[in-house]
Design an enzyme around this catalytic site. Structure first.
Site, PDB file in Angstrom:
ATOM      1  N   CYS A 134     -55.238  70.452  61.384  1.00 29.00           N
ATOM      2  CA  CYS A 134     -57.236  71.234  61.967  1.00 29.00           C
ATOM      3  C   CYS A 134     -57.409  71.632  63.840  1.00 29.00           C
ATOM      4  CB  CYS A 134     -58.327  70.516  61.731  1.00 29.00           C
ATOM      5  SG  CYS A 134     -57.537  68.884  62.499  1.00 29.00           S
ATOM      6  N   LYS A 192     -58.601  57.740  54.064  1.00 33.27           N
ATOM      7  CA  LYS A 192     -59.774  58.513  54.848  1.00 33.27           C
ATOM      8  C   LYS A 192     -60.901  58.903  54.262  1.00 33.27           C
ATOM      9  CE  LYS A 192     -59.536  62.076  58.420  1.00 33.27           C
ATOM     10  NZ  LYS A 192     -58.872  62.611  59.233  1.00 33.27           N
ATOM     11  N   GLU A 225     -56.328  55.665  46.142  1.00 31.58           N
ATOM     12  CA  GLU A 225     -55.395  56.858  46.941  1.00 31.58           C
ATOM     13  C   GLU A 225     -54.597  55.749  47.886  1.00 31.58           C
ATOM     14  OE1 GLU A 225     -55.288  59.963  47.593  1.00 31.58           O
ATOM     15  OE2 GLU A 225     -57.313  60.433  46.856  1.00 31.58           O
ATOM     16  N   LYS A 231     -59.352  54.085  57.449  1.00 33.87           N
ATOM     17  CA  LYS A 231     -60.501  55.000  58.529  1.00 33.87           C
ATOM     18  C   LYS A 231     -62.045  55.350  58.070  1.00 33.87           C
ATOM     19  CE  LYS A 231     -59.669  59.003  61.454  1.00 33.87           C
ATOM     20  NZ  LYS A 231     -58.923  60.728  61.600  1.00 33.87           N
TER      21      LYS A 231
HETATM   22  C1  PBG Z   1     -57.737  65.041  62.087  1.00 34.64           C
HETATM   23  C2  PBG Z   1     -58.017  63.599  62.704  1.00 34.64           C
HETATM   24  C3  PBG Z   1     -58.966  63.122  62.513  1.00 34.64           C
HETATM   25  C4  PBG Z   1     -59.580  62.256  63.664  1.00 34.64           C
HETATM   26  C5  PBG Z   1     -58.364  61.603  63.744  1.00 34.64           C
HETATM   27  N1  PBG Z   1     -57.424  62.989  62.915  1.00 34.64           N
HETATM   28  C6  PBG Z   1     -60.960  64.045  63.148  1.00 34.64           C
HETATM   29  C7  PBG Z   1     -61.005  64.223  61.140  1.00 34.64           C
HETATM   30  O1  PBG Z   1     -60.641  64.457  60.206  1.00 34.64           O
HETATM   31  O2  PBG Z   1     -61.790  65.563  61.220  1.00 34.64           O
HETATM   32  C8  PBG Z   1     -60.681  61.191  64.161  1.00 34.64           C
HETATM   33  C9  PBG Z   1     -60.723  60.386  65.052  1.00 34.64           C
HETATM   34  C10 PBG Z   1     -61.788  59.543  65.741  1.00 34.64           C
HETATM   35  O3  PBG Z   1     -62.797  60.389  65.614  1.00 34.64           O
HETATM   36  O4  PBG Z   1     -61.628  58.838  66.497  1.00 34.64           O
HETATM   37  N2  PBG Z   1     -57.135  65.160  61.187  1.00 34.64           N
HETATM   38 ZN    ZN Z   2     -57.302  67.462  60.360  1.00 30.74          ZN
END
Ligand code: PBG
Ligand code: ZN
Length: 279
Positions: free
Chosen positions: A73, A150, A188, A203
């Site tokens: 991303c 996640k 998952e 997370k």
């Molecule tokens: C990217 C990623 C994200 C986070 C960690 N890796 C953002 C998302 O998935 O939008 C979030 C970490 C945080 O909010 O502290 N894939």
């Molecule tokens: Zn990402």
């Protein structure tokens, strides 16, 4: 985010050394590239920002355990975690094309010295594909910490600002998980275990503490929890307003995560926490 900064590759070396002196077990690296494109080329570039940083860390303080976030991303002009196909008003993320790029990214991190890679994209099959590629290239000692459960969460907002990675259109609900669905989360996680994940990560943290507990109990694998940016921001903001005692709040939150089964906690308070725990 207050107290959160972007660093240059050299700045990270001092930071890594400080982390090590404080007794922290590892650091987790996120790249913020100068340029973005539709193939996320910066993610797997030989001279990408994470690759450069890893080489700097490994030449100057090789004992530091360096884990890298593996996702696309930050490197994509549209800000999605994978290769996006856009048809008119609709878009979707192409799973298998994305996995190929994630594999390239993980391999280039391993080549540059990563001790462990942490895929945060949530594509299907990426853990198995990365494990196979690492093994085939002589990196059988490089671990995988999988963002196994996640959830699509509002609490990632401040991170996307800090990492310059908010999606330009749509949202991440087609690849991140539904907050209401605990069974999907466990399925998952089971897939990631089968595919060879060494550490399972949940997370965000506090709103998903039930999932953390169930994953730790069911799979009995090293389990990490990521206390994310929005969770951090809430406490910071409350403390700034005088509503909460920051140190007491953080100690209570982190203790709860440990009680709920976390072997590893990823947190923006790591340095302060190490000091507070020592005191
Ligand atoms: C990217 C990623 C994200 C986070 C960690 N890796 C953002 C998302 O998935 O939008 C979030 C970490 C945080 O909010 O502290 N894939
Ligand atoms: Zn990402």
């Amino acid at each position: 985010m207050p107290g959160v900064f972007q660093f240059s590759p050299d700045g990270i070396v001092d930071e890594a050394r400080r982390a090590q002196d404080l007794g922290l077990q590892a650091i987790l690296l996120f790249g913020v590239p100068r340029e973005k494109d539709e193939q996320a080329s910066g993610a797997y570039a030989e001279n990408g920002v994470v690759q450069k940083t890893l080489r700097a860390i490994k030449s100057k303080c090789p004992e530091v355990v360096a884990i890298t976030d593996v996702c696309l991303c930050q490197y994509m002009s549209h800000g999605h975690c994978g290769v996006a196909r856009i048809d008119g008003d609709h878009f979707h993320v192409l799973n298998d094309e994305t996995v190929d790029l994630l594999v390239k990214t993980a391999l280039s991190h391993a080549h540059a010295g990563a001790d462990m890679v942490a895929p945060s994209d949530m594509m299907d099959g990426r853990i198995g594909a990365i494990r196979e590629a690492l093994d085939a290239n002589g990196f059988d000692q490089t671990g995988i910490m999988s963002y196994a459960a996640k959830f699509a969460s509002v609490f990632y907002g401040p991170f996307r600002d800090a990492a310059e990675s908010p999606p330009k259109f749509g949202d991440r609900r087609s690849y991140q998980m539904d907050c209401a669905n605990a069974e999907e989360a466990l399925r998952e996680v089971a897939l990631d275990v089968e595919e060879g994940a060494d550490i399972l990560m949940i997370k965000p943290a506090l709103p998903y503490i039930d999932i953390l507990w169930r994953v730790r109990e069911r799979f009995a694998k090293p389990t990490a929890v990521y206390h994310v940016s929005g969770e951090y921001a809430m406490v910071k903001a409350a403390a700034e307003k005088g509503f909460l005692d920051e140190r007491a709040a953080v100690l209570e939150i982190m203790t709860s995560l440990k009680r709920a089964g976390a072997d590893i906690i990823v947190t923006y308070w790591a340095r302060e926490l190490a000091e507070w725990v020592r005191e």
